[in-house]
Design an enzyme around this catalytic site. Structure first.
Site, PDB file in Angstrom:
ATOM      1  N   CYS A  63       0.830  -1.211   0.000  1.00 38.81           N
ATOM      2  CA  CYS A  63       0.000   0.000   0.000  1.00 38.81           C
ATOM      3  C   CYS A  63       0.865   1.263   0.000  1.00 38.81           C
ATOM      4  CB  CYS A  63      -0.905  -0.042   1.221  1.00 38.81           C
ATOM      5  SG  CYS A  63      -1.730   1.495   1.628  1.00 38.81           S
ATOM      6  N   CYS A  66       0.141   3.668   2.854  1.00 45.53           N
ATOM      7  CA  CYS A  66       0.649   3.094   4.113  1.00 45.53           C
ATOM      8  C   CYS A  66       2.135   3.396   4.269  1.00 45.53           C
ATOM      9  CB  CYS A  66       0.424   1.584   4.144  1.00 45.53           C
ATOM     10  SG  CYS A  66      -1.304   1.086   4.074  1.00 45.53           S
TER      11      CYS A  66
END
Length: 136
Positions: A63, A66
């Site tokens: 991600c 993230c």
């Protein structure tokens, strides 16, 4: 003194004793200035039950947002008294389902064992620190 405070005090005394004896600490005892990588639902429950403010970051290695959030979360762990926990949604799929994580990053903030905030997406350090201070 509450039961939670007694547990904290006992754990702190055990850690001091082990460090004084030169023993290596086990993985369950972590440096609070580093994020704690959650290994199971029980592990997360223990962290939340210890009380205080706990910021839980549900993330995935693949991600992009993230990865943008990771240094912010690491700084928060080092600069605040909050416990910062990281949950890899790929490794802990059941836990992510339990918390109804539908997108990453998703963060939960707990205060004194209660869920008080849920955030989806990247948040700025100042916003997160402000939230933590609000519940500290």
């Amino acid at each position: 003194m509450s039961e939670r405070d007694e547990i904290r005090q006992r754990k702190a005394e055990e850690l001091r004793s082990r460090l004084a004896d030169g023993q290596k600490t086990d993985d369950a005892v972590t440096d609070q200035s580093d994020p704690v990588h959650v290994e199971s639902a029980d592990h997360l429950d223990e962290l939340v039950a210890e009380g205080g403010v706990v910021l839980v970051d549900f993330y995935a290695d693949w991600c992009g947002p993230c990865k943008m959030l990771e240094p912010i979360v690491t700084d928060i762990a080092a600069e605040t008294d909050a416990t910062v926990a990281k949950v890899d949604v790929d490794a802990q799929q059941r836990l992510a389902q339990q918390y109804r994580v539908q997108g990453v990053p998703t963060m939960y903030l707990f205060a004194d064992g209660e869920r008080v905030e849920q955030m989806v997406g990247v948040r700025g350090k100042d916003e997160l620190v402000s939230l933590i201070q609000q519940y500290a």
